[in-house]
Design a protein around this motif. Sequence first.
Motif, PDB file in Angstrom:
ATOM      1  N   UNK A 556       0.887  -1.122   0.101  1.00  0.00           N
ATOM      2  CA  UNK A 556       0.029   0.081   0.198  1.00  0.00           C
ATOM      3  C   UNK A 556       0.907   1.426  -0.052  1.00  0.00           C
ATOM      4  N   UNK A 557       1.983   1.207   0.065  1.00  0.00           N
ATOM      5  CA  UNK A 557       2.867   2.438   0.075  1.00  0.00           C
ATOM      6  C   UNK A 557       3.711   2.737  -1.298  1.00  0.00           C
ATOM      7  N   UNK A 558       3.424   3.672  -1.805  1.00  0.00           N
ATOM      8  CA  UNK A 558       3.830   3.817  -3.086  1.00  0.00           C
ATOM      9  C   UNK A 558       4.902   5.127  -3.371  1.00  0.00           C
ATOM     10  N   UNK A 559       5.717   5.022  -2.146  1.00  0.00           N
ATOM     11  CA  UNK A 559       6.933   5.918  -2.156  1.00  0.00           C
ATOM     12  C   UNK A 559       8.087   5.644  -3.061  1.00  0.00           C
ATOM     13  N   UNK A 560       8.617   6.460  -3.882  1.00  0.00           N
ATOM     14  CA  UNK A 560       9.447   6.175  -4.986  1.00  0.00           C
ATOM     15  C   UNK A 560      10.509   7.321  -4.936  1.00  0.00           C
ATOM     16  N   UNK A 561      11.913   6.985  -5.183  1.00  0.00           N
ATOM     17  CA  UNK A 561      12.812   8.073  -5.252  1.00  0.00           C
ATOM     18  C   UNK A 561      13.773   7.784  -6.357  1.00  0.00           C
ATOM     19  N   UNK A 562      14.111   8.726  -7.239  1.00  0.00           N
ATOM     20  CA  UNK A 562      14.861   8.649  -8.212  1.00  0.00           C
ATOM     21  C   UNK A 562      16.266   8.303  -7.475  1.00  0.00           C
ATOM     22  N   UNK A 563      17.245   7.809  -8.328  1.00  0.00           N
ATOM     23  CA  UNK A 563      18.560   7.470  -7.639  1.00  0.00           C
ATOM     24  C   UNK A 563      19.270   9.116  -7.283  1.00  0.00           C
ATOM     25  N   UNK A 564      19.052   9.945  -8.200  1.00  0.00           N
ATOM     26  CA  UNK A 564      19.327  11.247  -7.719  1.00  0.00           C
ATOM     27  C   UNK A 564      18.749  11.724  -6.489  1.00  0.00           C
ATOM     28  N   UNK A 565      17.556  11.707  -6.234  1.00  0.00           N
ATOM     29  CA  UNK A 565      16.958  12.018  -4.870  1.00  0.00           C
ATOM     30  C   UNK A 565      17.328  11.285  -3.799  1.00  0.00           C
ATOM     31  N   UNK A 566      17.439   9.960  -4.039  1.00  0.00           N
ATOM     32  CA  UNK A 566      17.829   9.067  -2.974  1.00  0.00           C
ATOM     33  C   UNK A 566      19.115   9.250  -2.332  1.00  0.00           C
ATOM     34  N   UNK A 567      20.112   9.662  -3.263  1.00  0.00           N
ATOM     35  CA  UNK A 567      21.489   9.659  -2.693  1.00  0.00           C
ATOM     36  C   UNK A 567      22.242  10.981  -2.432  1.00  0.00           C
ATOM     37  N   UNK A 568      21.181  12.107  -1.930  1.00  0.00           N
ATOM     38  CA  UNK A 568      21.524  13.388  -1.501  1.00  0.00           C
ATOM     39  C   UNK A 568      20.643  13.267  -0.012  1.00  0.00           C
ATOM     40  N   UNK A 569      21.521  13.724   0.889  1.00  0.00           N
ATOM     41  CA  UNK A 569      21.151  13.834   2.230  1.00  0.00           C
ATOM     42  C   UNK A 569      21.529  14.888   2.683  1.00  0.00           C
ATOM     43  N   UNK A 570      21.390  14.956   4.206  1.00  0.00           N
ATOM     44  CA  UNK A 570      21.558  16.224   5.127  1.00  0.00           C
ATOM     45  C   UNK A 570      22.861  15.704   5.873  1.00  0.00           C
ATOM     46  N   UNK A 571      23.824  16.748   6.268  1.00  0.00           N
ATOM     47  CA  UNK A 571      23.563  18.132   5.949  1.00  0.00           C
ATOM     48  C   UNK A 571      24.004  18.332   4.492  1.00  0.00           C
ATOM     49  N   UNK A 572      23.310  19.145   3.685  1.00  0.00           N
ATOM     50  CA  UNK A 572      23.664  19.395   2.276  1.00  0.00           C
ATOM     51  C   UNK A 572      24.235  20.562   1.963  1.00  0.00           C
ATOM     52  N   UNK A 573      25.579  20.538   1.289  1.00  0.00           N
ATOM     53  CA  UNK A 573      26.392  21.728   1.258  1.00  0.00           C
ATOM     54  C   UNK A 573      25.991  22.067  -0.206  1.00  0.00           C
ATOM     55  N   UNK A 574      25.219  23.109  -0.641  1.00  0.00           N
ATOM     56  CA  UNK A 574      24.835  23.478  -2.096  1.00  0.00           C
ATOM     57  C   UNK A 574      25.521  24.695  -2.409  1.00  0.00           C
ATOM     58  N   UNK A 575      25.794  24.796  -3.562  1.00  0.00           N
ATOM     59  CA  UNK A 575      26.411  25.957  -4.249  1.00  0.00           C
ATOM     60  C   UNK A 575      25.463  27.056  -4.160  1.00  0.00           C
ATOM     61  N   UNK A 576      24.217  26.883  -4.109  1.00  0.00           N
ATOM     62  CA  UNK A 576      23.324  28.064  -4.091  1.00  0.00           C
ATOM     63  C   UNK A 576      23.061  28.985  -2.777  1.00  0.00           C
ATOM     64  N   UNK A 577      23.784  28.208  -1.610  1.00  0.00           N
ATOM     65  CA  UNK A 577      23.521  28.969  -0.335  1.00  0.00           C
ATOM     66  C   UNK A 577      24.744  28.716   0.525  1.00  0.00           C
ATOM     67  N   UNK A 578      24.914  29.728   1.175  1.00  0.00           N
ATOM     68  CA  UNK A 578      26.384  29.846   2.163  1.00  0.00           C
ATOM     69  C   UNK A 578      26.231  28.927   3.404  1.00  0.00           C
TER      70      UNK A 578
END
Length: 746
Positions: A556-578
């Motif tokens: 009954x659970x329909x949760x899915x993630x692309x591998x791109x979404x599944x392989x990023x996690x926290x803490x996320x250091x991203x170029x868009x923010x300091x």
Amino acid sequence: MVFYCCLSCDFPIKISCARKRSKWHERTLHLTCNVSALADVSSMDSESELISLITQLLFVHMELNSEESEFTSLRNQIISLMSSMDLNSQPKPVTEFMSLITQTISVFNSIDLNCLPEPLSKLILLLYANYMDSDSSWEKLKFIFKSLFHNILTLEPEPDLISLIHRIFSVVISMNSKSRMFFSLYPQKRVTLEHGKFHVTEKVYWSGNGKWECFPGKWLEFKYLGDDITYFRCRGCNGDNHEEYKNAIVEIQHYLHRNHSLRLVMLDENSRTRKCYCCDDNIQGLFFWCMPCDFAMNNACLKKPLVFSIDHPKWHEHTLALFPRQAFLTCNLCALADERSPIYMCPSCDFVLHLKCINLPRVIRISRHYHRISFTFSFNQGDLSCGVCRRIIDNKYGGYSCIKEGCSYVVHSRCATQQNVWDGKELEGEPEEIEEEEVEPFVRISDGIIQHFSHQLHHHHLRLDENTCRDYDENKVCQACITPIYFGNFYSCMQCNFILHEECANLSRKIYHPIHPHLLSLGYGNAMVKYTYENKCTACPQLCVVGFFYKCNKDGCRFKLHVQCATISEPLVHESHMHPLFLTSKPEEERRICLVCKGPQRVLTKETFNCIEECDFALCFGCATLPQMVRYKHDKHILTLSYGEETSAMTYWCEVCEGKVNPKQRFYVCDEYCCLTLHIECLLGRDLYMNPGSSWVHYDDKVPVLPNNHHMTRPICSQCEQRCSQKIFFQLFGLIYCSVFCLRKL
């Protein structure tokens, strides 16, 4: 034997054969019965069965999202049963119901389709064709059916056939009301949630378009546990035309809110909601509300018995007494001063407990931590921060801490039991799970050669390519993440064109992800994926058609993630923010707007990567997974993703579409001497993670994904009438569409 017969030429067709015919006989066919073959059929049993089927049909909600199989099955059963009944041998006296059935069949058999109003004749032909062709999809026909049906209801004078059907339905409803207890609900106000509080938007209006508007298909039904009464709200008349049923109360006094009365109101269908005061469930549909105090409780909570004191040794050794007034008293278990929950307290011990905290578990496992965590009434250390919301923990109150010695992980009680973090299982007294031995994603054949699980059906081996000086080839696409091989090592099949990034080849077969409480397994797409919410990535707006994705195996659970979404996690250091970003979103909160794309995305989760500093920055998964560095076939340098400058006055032009590039928005740029710039969509495409040669299903029709680089001129989209500028386009019914967005406008 039941068959269809032409009255002019005695042309007979068995029902079983008629359904297989692709064309009708040139004249009208009538339902005919072989009476001798039906002699052993009980008339009374047939009548009871017909009443039962019509009752079920009436209570099928004929909305656009209704189940195809349910309506179609009931309709076909009714037609078959009516055609098999021996109307000449009915017991005397004939019941009102059977009299109407006889009249209806007589009228139907005598009608001339050419003399009927156009909507009615079209509707009869539509239903007849769908009944004959059992393989035809009701999904495509129900839109036409609904339009024709509404047109028929406005016909004046009302056709005899429609009038008789209405009388049959009325008789069946009358029979049904005697066997079931119905109470009519008629709220007078519609409310919506704004900034955490309910506000009246308007009075409750109803359609009031005549007698057809009050059938059960227009009812919203409510059943409460342990209650034999069926409550309903008629969307056709809001209770005005249902004098035969008792009216439920619309204004009450409740012991948990003695200052004012509570009124029955209706939550707007498009509104967000919040928790009920009495329970931990969301406010839904119709509920009771005090406007001056913004006190709200679900209908079901009215049925709960009065409990002025409780004994709960799990949390406290003394009897706890109800404090019936709304008050900001801090709960010893959750450390929150929440006035939207009943409070039980022990005055002598200064112990306060929210009613909704009584069922907190003692030992659990959450998706944000590898070990089990257990409840503690206080913390010995200071300066602790919650592992979910990242806010400070008050060590005087309860929360959860890791059971492993030496692990300092702690979390707030409410944060630990969020539905996106905890799976709802109490593990106190349960033995620790024996960790399954991790299944490797590939078998190592020799040094640099593997057999990957996703390619093992072909019995092909993959060889590692470590040549970092190779030329860029945009047609070399990783079959896991469906992105080109920009740089780095990759595995390529020794016998075909199958390619995997080295990182993708090493993806774990099973993982836990911070935004979902259940275990996820690695899978890959197939050609018969339907465009439905269950086949979309939960975190980003893209469809899981091809490539690898992680999916939940829980029923009954329909949760899915692309591998791109599944392989990023926290803490996320991203170029868009300091600052580093964290997954701090709560299920009951409104989804935060991504400050990079600044656009609403149709995704199934409210999760965003959020800054926990004072800047209130949020980043969606779609933006977080865009590659920061890419390659372009006409440039030997690496392109980087620029996030633009608000004060820039430069003028840039896209190398692909030759249109202007907004310097204040994101774009790809070559920082070397060539200064080449490209729109993100022009380089990556609008519909990501789709391979040319793959396909998906729109309703029941296959949609091929075609390459857009084998023609002298690019095709024109049938919807937006623009040239298809992306790397791929889609084909449906022989028509060309430049994007999924254009195709779904059909």
